[in-house]
Design a protein around this motif. Sequence first.
Motif, PDB file in Angstrom:
ATOM      1  N   LEU A  85       0.845  -1.188   0.000  1.00 16.14           N
ATOM      2  CA  LEU A  85       0.000   0.000   0.000  1.00 16.14           C
ATOM      3  C   LEU A  85       0.885   1.243   0.000  1.00 16.14           C
ATOM      4  O   LEU A  85       2.089   1.167   0.236  1.00 16.14           O
ATOM      5  CB  LEU A  85      -0.900   0.006   1.237  1.00 16.14           C
ATOM      6  CG  LEU A  85      -1.906  -1.142   1.355  1.00 16.14           C
ATOM      7  CD1 LEU A  85      -2.583  -1.088   2.714  1.00 16.14           C
ATOM      8  CD2 LEU A  85      -2.923  -1.084   0.239  1.00 16.14           C
ATOM      9  N   GLU A  86       0.264   2.368  -0.236  1.00 16.83           N
ATOM     10  CA  GLU A  86       1.011   3.628  -0.217  1.00 16.83           C
ATOM     11  C   GLU A  86       1.634   3.838   1.155  1.00 16.83           C
ATOM     12  O   GLU A  86       0.982   3.668   2.188  1.00 16.83           O
ATOM     13  CB  GLU A  86       0.072   4.792  -0.550  1.00 16.83           C
ATOM     14  CG  GLU A  86       0.773   6.134  -0.628  1.00 16.83           C
ATOM     15  CD  GLU A  86      -0.178   7.265  -0.971  1.00 16.83           C
ATOM     16  OE1 GLU A  86       0.252   8.431  -0.927  1.00 16.83           O
ATOM     17  OE2 GLU A  86      -1.358   6.976  -1.266  1.00 16.83           O
ATOM     18  N   GLY A  87       2.909   4.175   1.189  1.00 15.13           N
ATOM     19  CA  GLY A  87       3.616   4.398   2.446  1.00 15.13           C
ATOM     20  C   GLY A  87       4.377   3.200   2.947  1.00 15.13           C
ATOM     21  O   GLY A  87       5.171   3.308   3.875  1.00 15.13           O
ATOM     22  N   GLN A  88       4.159   2.029   2.345  1.00 11.78           N
ATOM     23  CA  GLN A  88       4.904   0.839   2.733  1.00 11.78           C
ATOM     24  C   GLN A  88       6.161   0.699   1.873  1.00 11.78           C
ATOM     25  O   GLN A  88       6.205   1.153   0.733  1.00 11.78           O
ATOM     26  CB  GLN A  88       4.043  -0.415   2.582  1.00 11.78           C
ATOM     27  CG  GLN A  88       2.915  -0.510   3.578  1.00 11.78           C
ATOM     28  CD  GLN A  88       2.116  -1.796   3.420  1.00 11.78           C
ATOM     29  OE1 GLN A  88       1.790  -2.208   2.318  1.00 11.78           O
ATOM     30  NE2 GLN A  88       1.775  -2.421   4.526  1.00 11.78           N
ATOM     31  N   ILE A  89       7.177   0.039   2.450  1.00 13.82           N
ATOM     32  CA  ILE A  89       8.447  -0.169   1.757  1.00 13.82           C
ATOM     33  C   ILE A  89       8.552  -1.619   1.313  1.00 13.82           C
ATOM     34  O   ILE A  89       8.276  -2.538   2.084  1.00 13.82           O
ATOM     35  CB  ILE A  89       9.637   0.182   2.674  1.00 13.82           C
ATOM     36  CG1 ILE A  89       9.678   1.686   2.954  1.00 13.82           C
ATOM     37  CG2 ILE A  89      10.962  -0.277   2.069  1.00 13.82           C
ATOM     38  CD1 ILE A  89      10.774   2.093   3.916  1.00 13.82           C
ATOM     39  N   THR A  90       8.959  -1.820   0.065  1.00 14.72           N
ATOM     40  CA  THR A  90       9.217  -3.165  -0.460  1.00 14.72           C
ATOM     41  C   THR A  90      10.696  -3.472  -0.294  1.00 14.72           C
ATOM     42  O   THR A  90      11.543  -2.645  -0.638  1.00 14.72           O
ATOM     43  CB  THR A  90       8.829  -3.258  -1.943  1.00 14.72           C
ATOM     44  OG1 THR A  90       7.460  -2.905  -2.101  1.00 14.72           O
ATOM     45  CG2 THR A  90       9.068  -4.662  -2.484  1.00 14.72           C
ATOM     46  N   MET A  91      11.009  -4.662   0.253  1.00 11.78           N
ATOM     47  CA  MET A  91      12.396  -5.037   0.490  1.00 11.78           C
ATOM     48  C   MET A  91      12.665  -6.465   0.023  1.00 11.78           C
ATOM     49  O   MET A  91      11.750  -7.259  -0.151  1.00 11.78           O
ATOM     50  CB  MET A  91      12.739  -4.943   1.985  1.00 11.78           C
ATOM     51  CG  MET A  91      12.768  -3.552   2.553  1.00 11.78           C
ATOM     52  SD  MET A  91      13.421  -3.546   4.257  1.00 11.78           S
ATOM     53  CE  MET A  91      15.137  -4.021   3.962  1.00 11.78           C
TER      54      MET A  91
END
Length: 396
Positions: free
Chosen positions: A198-204
Amino acid sequence: MAVSAAAAPAAEPLPRSIFKKFLVMLCSLLMSLYVFYCLADRCQTLPGPIIAAGAASEEEEGGGGGYLGGSAELPPWQAAAARRKRLLQRLKQRRRRQEAAPGEEVPAGGGGSRAGGSGGGGGSAAGTPGTLTLLLGEGSKRLPQAIIIGVKKGGTRALLEFLRVHPDVRAVGAEPHFFDRNYERGLAWYRDLMPRTLEGQITMEKTPSYFVTKEAPARISSMSKGTKLIVVVRDPVTRAISDYTQTLSKKPDIPTFESLTFKNRTTGLIDTSWSAIQIGIYAKHLENWLLYFPIGQILFVSGERLISDPAGELGRVQDFLGLKRIITDKHFYFNKTKGFPCLKKAEGSSKPHCLGKTKGRTHPDIDQEVVQRLRDFYRPFNMKFYQMTGQDFGWD
């Protein structure tokens, strides 16, 4: 007239057996229609039950299910869409309230479902959006904004598992090995491996072999020059022994650590072609990365401090990633048997969790003369690494 009356007798009622058969057929028809209607209605409203189940705790906390209700008079498919819209609005409002309250913290178990994307969380509001993202098909798959690039046997798996407690971190569980082994598959293939966010989350993601792969810096820079990089480093001598221990568990017939360390034991010449030794020359590998990324875009995490003070190191990582400091001391306990910290509540679970049996293996006894020679070998490289990073890791 009497003869006529006798010739036209009154109509007899239907036999009871025929009437019963007719009644059974009518009931069967009605039941079939009812079952068909129920199945059709369930297919149209399938998202509704899923949303309601995923948001049960939200209803309890919010003082009732008002945000899921109010759609009973709508057609089933419109009711499902209305429920989904109301739920997402409610979650966004709750997130804004949390951001407005700096002192508020989210329990470790609650953030897990967002972080790992694998099943339900601990029931907190902060943990719900990640699970709903998968169930409702919301959010989107993005290329990672941050990558743990190394080093092998440094503590990368522990760091990733700890980070996945954070509600604003979503990470791939398995190592993609895109920038070293699968680059020819293309960025579309790589993106498809990522979890929805979602918007504001970081993908790692994390693949420790990137740090020692010559082509990796240029390839990651080509994807995005703004990618944040994290390197977990550990005393190179201890790291080499741990590396050997892992290999030994898979191949018990390999030569001894001492024989693999030297090209010539008599002269004391170290064999730097052996990967267990070569990986620990951190300064050499870092030079390659600095050709493409500024030093400020790379965070160096101490593998030793990740054990002795996990909350402190996680605080630095959260700051580096621009995240609110949610992961704190209360999320950890020290496991004396394994010798390192474990999570009180793991991602997607309310139970304590330690890394698997492949972590924390007992190291074999190594000749102390060999250990000292390795320390002497690594010392100048360590000093250079300290200068390059501006950190003294205390390995000497």
